[in-house]
Design an enzyme around this catalytic site. Structure first.
Site, PDB file in Angstrom:
ATOM      1  N   LYS A 177      -0.818   5.220   8.466  1.00 19.40           N
ATOM      2  CA  LYS A 177      -0.111   5.472   7.212  1.00 19.40           C
ATOM      3  C   LYS A 177      -0.191   6.944   6.818  1.00 19.40           C
ATOM      4  CE  LYS A 177       2.056   5.048   3.404  1.00 19.40           C
ATOM      5  NZ  LYS A 177       1.623   4.400   2.184  1.00 19.40           N
ATOM      6  N   THR A 209      -3.035   2.906   0.090  1.00 17.65           N
ATOM      7  CA  THR A 209      -3.115   4.013   1.041  1.00 17.65           C
ATOM      8  C   THR A 209      -4.403   4.780   0.780  1.00 17.65           C
ATOM      9  OG1 THR A 209      -0.717   4.221   1.186  1.00 17.65           O
ATOM     10  CG2 THR A 209      -2.008   6.114   1.881  1.00 17.65           C
ATOM     11  N   LYS A 259      -1.871  13.447  -2.634  1.00 16.18           N
ATOM     12  CA  LYS A 259      -3.129  12.804  -2.221  1.00 16.18           C
ATOM     13  C   LYS A 259      -3.092  12.445  -0.747  1.00 16.18           C
ATOM     14  CE  LYS A 259      -3.279   8.521  -2.628  1.00 16.18           C
ATOM     15  NZ  LYS A 259      -2.982   7.310  -1.824  1.00 16.18           N
TER      16      LYS A 259
END
Length: 290
Positions: free
Chosen positions: A169, A94, A237
């Site tokens: 995502k 990701t 994150k």
């Protein structure tokens, strides 16, 4: 089908084992090489560095922790670029769209083929081969990778040009992180109001807001149990990257911004390596938060 696999964290380990169980020949690498030991017992080979894995395998998959790690295995000494000519690289980490595009351009320039394919799902779906794969980039490579994707996931989407998988995502994880914070606030409000939070879980599960995340995480949150299926530091994150995507597109995201602050507070409390549901701890009274 012989596949290389870079990165053996919570997700990468489960995904590699799944491939091995389904008859794939897998050569693995991890920055901390001792993490390869368990995979050896399942029949994997070990490469000494990313370049060696790419040299050996026609297809190499990466599942790394963040953009810095994703860039490092490609561009550093003994990295993916050394032997990528004529080979295929599938990055399932990701990351943001810019990171994915940098990797794609470098690999294409060296004569390789690139697909980004981040996944929706955490430890249990990875172990069960029930991930949702969000791919973008080289369509021919996507078609070639489907036998592996069918082992790793329950559904694969091809989303077009490189960057679209990363964006999808981040949107998904931004929604998930925001929902987790609202859920935590609701559980805490119920308890402080004299209600049974377990009953709240039952009520939610019977209504329109019923969902797998509440069903899975709710009971463990009430037990203050946060064994990491998806580490909180990675969720934060992803919130940060999603907010940056919002900045790029002039989208106001006050709910996501507030959720990001809660995850940052949890990290400051030393909860980064626990499951992302540990954000619940930020709402507890100071004498219960240690």
């Amino acid at each position: 089908m012989e596949v290389g696999f870079l990165g053996l964290g919570i997700m990468g380990k489960a995904m590699s084992i799944n491939l091995l169980r389904h008859g794939f020949k897998v050569t693995v690498w991890n920055r901390t090489l001792s993490k390869c030991d368990e995979l050896l017992q399942h029949g994997a080979s070990v490469g000494e560095n990313p370049a060696a894995v790419v040299k050996k395998c026609k297809y190499t998959i990466a599942m790394l922790s963040d953009p810095l790690a994703a860039l490092s295995v490609v561009f550093d000494k003994d990295g993916v670029l050394d032997h990528i000519n004529g080979k295929s690289y599938i990055d399932m980490s990701t990351v943001d769209a810019d990171t994915s595009s940098k990797i794609a351009e470098a690999i294409k320039a060296k004569g390789g083929y690139f697909l980004e394919a981040p996944v929706s799902g955490s430890k249990k779906p990875a172990e069960d081969g029930q991930l949702i794969i969000l791919a973008a980039g080289d369509k021919a490579l996507y078609d070639e990778a489907l036998p592996a994707f069918d082992v790793l996931g329950k559904k694969s989407f091809f989303l077009g040009e490189v960057g679209n998988g990363a964006r999808m995502k981040l949107v998904v994880n931004m929604i998930m992180g925001s929902m987790m914070n609202a859920f935590s606030e609701g559980l805490t409000l119920a308890e402080r109001s004299g209600l049974n939070p377990g009953t709240l879980l039952d009520v939610l599960d019977l209504g329109a807001m019923s969902n797998g995340m509440f069903r899975l995480k709710g009971p463990t949150m009430l037990q203050n149990s946060y064994s990491p299926a998806f580490p909180l530091k990675h969720q934060q994150k992803d919130m940060r990257l999603a907010l940056a995507l919002g900045d790029e597109n002039a989208v106001s995201m006050p709910v996501a911004a507030a959720a990001n602050e809660a995850f940052k507070k949890a990290r400051s409390m030393g909860l980064g390596d626990l499951d992302f549901s540990a954000v619940h701890e930020t709402l507890k009274a100071p004498d219960h938060s240690s």
